[in-house]
Scaffold this active site. Structure first.
Site, short mmCIF file in Angstrom:
data_model
loop_
_atom_site.label_atom_id
_atom_site.label_comp_id
_atom_site.label_asym_id
_atom_site.label_seq_id
_atom_site.Cartn_x
_atom_site.Cartn_y
_atom_site.Cartn_z
N CYS A 140 5.21 4.79 10.50
CA CYS A 140 4.51 3.95 11.61
C CYS A 140 3.36 4.83 12.32
CB CYS A 140 5.66 4.05 12.87
SG CYS A 140 6.90 2.59 12.30
N LYS A 313 11.46 -6.90 4.85
CA LYS A 313 10.15 -7.01 5.06
C LYS A 313 9.34 -6.17 3.98
CE LYS A 313 6.17 -5.02 8.09
NZ LYS A 313 5.79 -3.87 7.55
O1 ME8 Z 1 -0.16 -1.11 11.10
N1 ME8 Z 1 4.52 -9.54 6.33
O2 ME8 Z 1 -1.69 -0.77 9.43
P1 ME8 Z 1 -0.76 -1.54 8.27
C1 ME8 Z 1 3.50 -10.07 7.34
N2 ME8 Z 1 -3.32 0.37 10.84
N3 ME8 Z 1 2.44 -9.19 7.80
C2 ME8 Z 1 2.57 -8.01 7.13
C3 ME8 Z 1 3.32 -7.45 6.30
C4 ME8 Z 1 4.50 -8.32 5.93
N4 ME8 Z 1 5.38 -7.95 5.04
N5 ME8 Z 1 3.10 -6.27 5.80
C5 ME8 Z 1 2.08 -6.14 6.41
C6 ME8 Z 1 -1.34 -0.58 10.78
N6 ME8 Z 1 1.50 -6.95 7.07
C7 ME8 Z 1 -2.14 0.04 11.69
C8 ME8 Z 1 -2.94 -1.18 12.43
S1 ME8 Z 1 -4.54 -2.03 14.44
C9 ME8 Z 1 -5.32 -1.38 15.55
C10 ME8 Z 1 -3.90 -0.74 13.56
C11 ME8 Z 1 0.19 -7.03 7.98
O3 ME8 Z 1 -1.72 -1.28 7.04
C12 ME8 Z 1 0.57 -7.46 9.74
O4 ME8 Z 1 -0.57 -7.81 10.05
O5 ME8 Z 1 0.63 -0.88 8.16
C13 ME8 Z 1 0.90 -6.10 9.95
O6 ME8 Z 1 0.88 -5.83 11.45
C14 ME8 Z 1 -0.20 -5.03 9.59
O7 ME8 Z 1 -0.25 -5.84 8.22
C15 ME8 Z 1 0.12 -3.64 9.20
O8 ME8 Z 1 -0.68 -3.07 8.45
#
Ligand code: ME8
Length: 536
Positions: A140, A313
């Site tokens: 996270c 998730k």
């Molecule tokens: O959190 N269902 O990046 P991240 C729906 N770098 N959406 C999903 C998902 C799921 N199972 N898994 C991922 C980060 N997402 C940070 C963000 S912004 C300033 C920095 C999507 O690579 C969803 O939009 O972990 C989630 O918030 C994002 O991917 C997280 O991507």
């Protein structure tokens, strides 16, 4: 979700962002879900004739990326370059994502401006030095509170786990710089009250408000035990906390501190699309940072739910082996873009199932929509040599179709363009398609064709014109969702010579009946949505 008019966005561009994704691994269905949603939203607004700015990118600093690179025996920079160029950008291209920019947090246009922003907060007395000890979740990239941790079981027995990743947290103790986040609780609550649309959906808004009401703690905004990040400008033993660095992409990518004209025209965002896992960063920390710096706040932060697999998730470690490419190979890119938005109410969690996708593909895309397009083209070919006939006998049944279209356009525009209710908007368009199919079944042009009287031939011409004109509108309305099949349909209706390029057709005019002139050359091309067996 509450509607907010884009007119509130002022005169500048309609600015939509996705999260910038961590590049510790290749993109998966979850990342593609948010990115496709943003693409549909921005294509819709472009097709309204608005100026639009759609931003996506990658989040490349922090411990998570550093550790992944180390584990793979390369430098973090090399790791990011490779993944961005070989996995992330190609997937967005494959999925027809029409982003206007792609920002990487390792770019100088970003790192320089982040330092300026943080220096400015420091100069304003918003940042102080202090010590912190607490549980930290690296996946996270966030300090957790003890209250939210889960008790580990099995291999993690005796350990405390992150509630999102279900992995053990690490106890960190560091001398850090802190941002006075606690001073912003009341101001944030006041903002949420005055702007109920700021956080959507309603459930997300309630959760954030409850969290803020409990009282905010100051935020540690630097780390000193590793160096993969942007240096704190006044103390180079520290790097800036990766979330502060990442959130600022929404400002640096549109000219913060570098291009005042662009910044003025674009910032703040009309919609920050995020997954609900990162809602607090966007709805609490980000607006507080902006308030501290005297910048305007985004109009809306809209959280999508989670795509789930087996009740969990969907994440990098829990994908059950499905990649976006696997699905697009089988169903095609257009169907992929359509399916997740059609099948899951935006904002709620939804489970992916291969069976549900196949069933919807066959009934709605192949049968209802694709068949309609090919039947109409075939009949215009057979009965009128491929020249679209004139509507000579427009009567009640035809008027019902024209009225149905006007309703579908209004409904889809409100739902997709304003409320981000993609499922509802797409359903409105497909209800119209069903209506047109019903009309054809009732009118039975293949029977009318057998009667050679002038009256019957005028009916036949009218029925086929009506169906073709309805398809003209479907191509326009579905273009933001399924650009490839819409282009094929546009081509098959011979619409471009008469009406111009598909992308230039306005949503507001889509419901104006009679736009497609008689005489266009209608051709029956390949099926818009081939039967699934054929694509295997
Ligand atoms: O959190 N269902 O990046 P991240 C729906 N770098 N959406 C999903 C998902 C799921 N199972 N898994 C991922 C980060 N997402 C940070 C963000 S912004 C300033 C920095 C999507 O690579 C969803 O939009 O972990 C989630 O918030 C994002 O991917 C997280 O991507």
């Amino acid at each position: 979700m509450a509607a907010t008019g884009s007119e509130q966005a002022g005169t500048g561009a309609y600015y939509v962002s996705t999260p910038i994704y961590y590049v510790n691994d290749a993109p998966h269905l979850g990342h593609a879900y948010t990115t496709v949603a943003g693409d549909v939203l921005t294509r819709w607004h472009r097709q309204r004739g608005e100026k639009v700015w759609y931003l996506t990118g990658t989040d490349e600093h922090g411990q998570k990326i550093m550790r992944t690179a180390e584990a793979n025996g390369v430098s973090p920079g090399e790791w990011c370059d490779k993944l961005v160029e070989e996995s992330w950008k190609p997937l967005w291209k494959h999925l027809r994502i029409a982003n206007d920019d792609f920002i990487r947090t390792t770019e100088k246009r970003h790192t320089d401006r982040v330092q300026e922003f943080v220096q400015d907060l420091y100069d304003r007395g918003e940042i102080y030095q202090g010590g912190y000890e607490g549980p930290y979740c690296v996946p996270c990239e966030e300090y957790k509170t003890f209250g939210e941790l889960l008790d580990g079981e099995g291999e993690f027995a005796g350990q405390k786990l992150c509630p999102i990743h279900k992995k053990p947290v690490e106890m960190l103790q560091e001398e850090n710089y802190f941002f006075k986040l606690s001073a912003y609780g009341e101001k944030l609550l006041a903002h949420y009250e005055v702007h109920p649309e700021f956080i959507q959906p309603e459930s997300a808004r309630n959760e954030v408000m409850q969290f803020v009401r409990q009282g905010l703690e100051d935020l540690s905004i630097s780390r000193s035990t590793f160096d993969w990040g942007i240096k704190i400008p006044w103390d180079d033993k520290h790097v800036i906390y990766v979330w502060v660095d990442a959130l600022l992409n929404y400002a640096t990518a549109v000219g913060y501190g570098a291009d005042p004209e662009k910044f003025e025209e674009t910032f703040p965002a009309d919609v920050h699309l995020v997954g609900k896992d990162i809602l607090r960063f966007h709805a609490v920390i980000w607006p507080a940072m902006l308030m501290a710096n005297g910048l305007p706040l985004p109009k809306r932060v809209v959280a999508n739910g989670w795509l789930m697999v087996g009740g969990e998730k969907m994440s990098k470690s829990n994908l059950t082996g499905i990649s976006p490419h696997e699905l697009t190979d089988h169903f095609g890119v257009d169907a992929y873009r359509w399916y997740f938005l059609r099948a899951i109410a935006f904002g709620q969690d939804g489970s992916f199932s291969w069976e549900d996708f196949s069933a919807r593909y066959t009934s709605e895309l192949a049968n209802d929509y694709g068949n309609l397009a090919s039947r109409v083209a075939a009949m215009v070919g057979k009965y009128f040599d491929g020249a679209l006939p004139e509507s000579l006998a427009h009567g009640e049944a035809e008027q019902a179709i024209a009225d149905g279209l006007a309703t579908a356009v209004r409904e889809a525009d409100e739902r997709i363009g304003e409320q981000l209710d993609f499922a509802g908007g797409i359903a409105a368009i497909f209800d119209f398609i069903k209506q047109v199919n019903g009309y054809l079944t009732e009118q039975a042009p293949w029977k009318v064709a057998k009667d050679e009287s002038a009256e019957a031939q005028a009916r036949l011409a009218t029925i086929l014109y009506t169906a073709a004109e309805a398809l003209r509108a479907c191509a326009v309305l579905l273009n933001p969702v399924m650009p490839d099949s819409s282009a094929k349909l546009w081509d098959s209706l011979g619409a471009e010579p008469a009406l111009g390029p598909l992308a230039e057709q306005r949503i507001a005019d889509a419901g104006t009946w009679g736009k497609l002139p008689a005489g266009t050359t209608v051709t029956k091309g390949a099926a818009l949505f081939p039967r699934l067996e054929e694509t295997k």
